[in-house]
Design a protein around this motif. Structure first.
Motif, mmCIF file in Angstrom:
data_model
loop_
_atom_site.group_PDB
_atom_site.id
_atom_site.type_symbol
_atom_site.label_atom_id
_atom_site.label_comp_id
_atom_site.label_asym_id
_atom_site.label_seq_id
_atom_site.Cartn_x
_atom_site.Cartn_y
_atom_site.Cartn_z
ATOM 1 N N ARG A 120 37.746 6.114 26.690
ATOM 2 C CA ARG A 120 36.506 6.896 26.669
ATOM 3 C C ARG A 120 35.546 6.297 25.650
ATOM 4 O O ARG A 120 35.930 5.913 24.553
ATOM 5 C CB ARG A 120 36.814 8.350 26.330
ATOM 6 C CG ARG A 120 35.584 9.253 26.484
ATOM 7 C CD ARG A 120 35.951 10.697 26.495
ATOM 8 N NE ARG A 120 36.729 10.995 27.707
ATOM 9 C CZ ARG A 120 37.330 12.143 27.941
ATOM 10 N NH1 ARG A 120 37.256 13.112 27.050
ATOM 11 N NH2 ARG A 120 37.995 12.343 29.060
ATOM 12 N N LEU A 168 31.541 8.683 28.327
ATOM 13 C CA LEU A 168 31.829 7.999 29.581
ATOM 14 C C LEU A 168 33.248 7.455 29.558
ATOM 15 O O LEU A 168 33.686 6.909 28.545
ATOM 16 C CB LEU A 168 30.857 6.835 29.787
ATOM 17 C CG LEU A 168 29.370 7.140 29.605
ATOM 18 C CD1 LEU A 168 28.558 5.860 29.677
ATOM 19 C CD2 LEU A 168 28.896 8.135 30.632
ATOM 20 N N VAL A 171 33.381 5.364 37.021
ATOM 21 C CA VAL A 171 33.070 5.804 35.657
ATOM 22 C C VAL A 171 32.764 7.296 35.727
ATOM 23 O O VAL A 171 31.918 7.734 36.508
ATOM 24 C CB VAL A 171 31.880 5.039 35.053
ATOM 25 C CG1 VAL A 171 31.502 5.616 33.690
ATOM 26 C CG2 VAL A 171 32.199 3.549 34.938
ATOM 27 N N GLU A 172 33.473 8.046 34.906
ATOM 28 C CA GLU A 172 33.262 9.490 34.827
ATOM 29 C C GLU A 172 32.406 9.815 33.603
ATOM 30 O O GLU A 172 32.663 9.310 32.507
ATOM 31 C CB GLU A 172 34.605 10.203 34.706
ATOM 32 C CG GLU A 172 34.492 11.694 34.552
ATOM 33 C CD GLU A 172 35.829 12.376 34.314
ATOM 34 O OE1 GLU A 172 35.831 13.624 34.254
ATOM 35 O OE2 GLU A 172 36.857 11.683 34.167
ATOM 36 N N ILE A 173 31.399 10.625 33.803
ATOM 37 C CA ILE A 173 30.672 11.187 32.670
ATOM 38 C C ILE A 173 31.453 12.439 32.299
ATOM 39 O O ILE A 173 31.381 13.454 32.987
ATOM 40 C CB ILE A 173 29.203 11.500 33.022
ATOM 41 C CG1 ILE A 173 28.486 10.213 33.420
ATOM 42 C CG2 ILE A 173 28.508 12.190 31.834
ATOM 43 C CD1 ILE A 173 27.047 10.412 33.859
ATOM 44 N N ALA A 205 22.053 8.394 30.366
ATOM 45 C CA ALA A 205 23.512 8.437 30.520
ATOM 46 C C ALA A 205 23.947 7.781 31.824
ATOM 47 O O ALA A 205 24.936 7.028 31.854
ATOM 48 C CB ALA A 205 23.999 9.883 30.457
ATOM 49 N N ALA A 242 26.282 4.551 32.339
ATOM 50 C CA ALA A 242 27.495 4.617 33.163
ATOM 51 C C ALA A 242 27.543 3.444 34.132
ATOM 52 O O ALA A 242 28.599 2.806 34.298
ATOM 53 C CB ALA A 242 27.558 5.945 33.909
ATOM 54 N N THR A 286 28.592 0.287 32.378
ATOM 55 C CA THR A 286 29.891 0.309 31.710
ATOM 56 C C THR A 286 30.823 -0.725 32.322
ATOM 57 O O THR A 286 30.848 -0.911 33.542
ATOM 58 C CB THR A 286 30.510 1.728 31.811
ATOM 59 O OG1 THR A 286 29.657 2.631 31.095
ATOM 60 C CG2 THR A 286 31.906 1.771 31.222
ATOM 61 N N VAL A 289 29.863 6.609 40.016
ATOM 62 C CA VAL A 289 29.732 7.384 38.790
ATOM 63 C C VAL A 289 29.846 8.844 39.211
ATOM 64 O O VAL A 289 29.242 9.261 40.201
ATOM 65 C CB VAL A 289 28.376 7.124 38.101
ATOM 66 C CG1 VAL A 289 28.169 8.072 36.926
ATOM 67 C CG2 VAL A 289 28.271 5.665 37.659
#
Length: 173
Positions: A70, A87, A95-97, A119, A123, A126, A137
């Motif tokens: 993370r 993230l 990619v998870e917020i 954000a 993401a 990333t 995302v």
């Protein structure tokens, strides 16, 4: 009592509908182990019952150990901490917020759309866990989060792919 959880995704960076820029708003990398970052996250989550509001130092250490990939980001307004965007890359180019929001004194000031734009751009930028590029995302929100959260997510181009009704025990941030 029950709540509705909505899962949203974006599968191409071209789906982003950016909010107009707010020059004083920025996104800076942060250390998740920093007490300052943890305090900002707790302030963001306090109105919504997030678990991070009650984490002890030991709880934070365990949380950070459980999520070593993370990445933590502070939203800043005129250089002052205004929110968080965390993230987490997952296998398969996802990619998870995991956390997003503003501290209470910045809510309602027209910053949320551009904060989410920043954000989402981060993401998509990333580093994925596996070879290739980010393909998706995603995030989730629920009816205990800010009343404008879902509308902001959809306005930026995220689309719902699943909803569910669950008990009110917070499983978020």
């Amino acid at each position: 009592m029950e709540k509705t959880v909505t899962y949203l995704e974006m599968t191409d960076p071209g789906q982003l509908r950016p909010s107009p820029a707010v020059d004083a708003l920025g996104l800076v990398a942060a250390d998740g182990a920093s007490p300052g970052v943890q305090a900002v996250q707790a302030r963001v989550g306090a109105p919504h019952g997030w678990r991070s509001t009650a984490r002890t130092a030991a709880d934070w250490a365990a949380h950070l150990a459980e999520h070593p990939r993370r990445r933590y980001w502070l939203l800043t307004y005129e250089g002052e901490p205004a929110g968080v965007a965390n993230l987490e890359p997952h296998p398969g180019g996802e990619v998870e917020i995991t956390t997003f929001g503003l501290v209470p004194e910045y809510v309602g000031r027209g910053l949320g759309g551009y904060a989410l734009t920043l954000a989402l751009r981060q993401a998509w930028a990333t580093e994925p866990l596996d070879a290739g590029a980010v393909r998706r995302v995603w995030l989730h929100t629920d009816t205990e989060d800010h009343p404008n959260a879902l509308r902001n997510y959809e306005s930026r181009g995220l689309r719902a792919y699943r909803t569910e009704t669950v008990g009110t025990a917070r499983d978020g941030c």
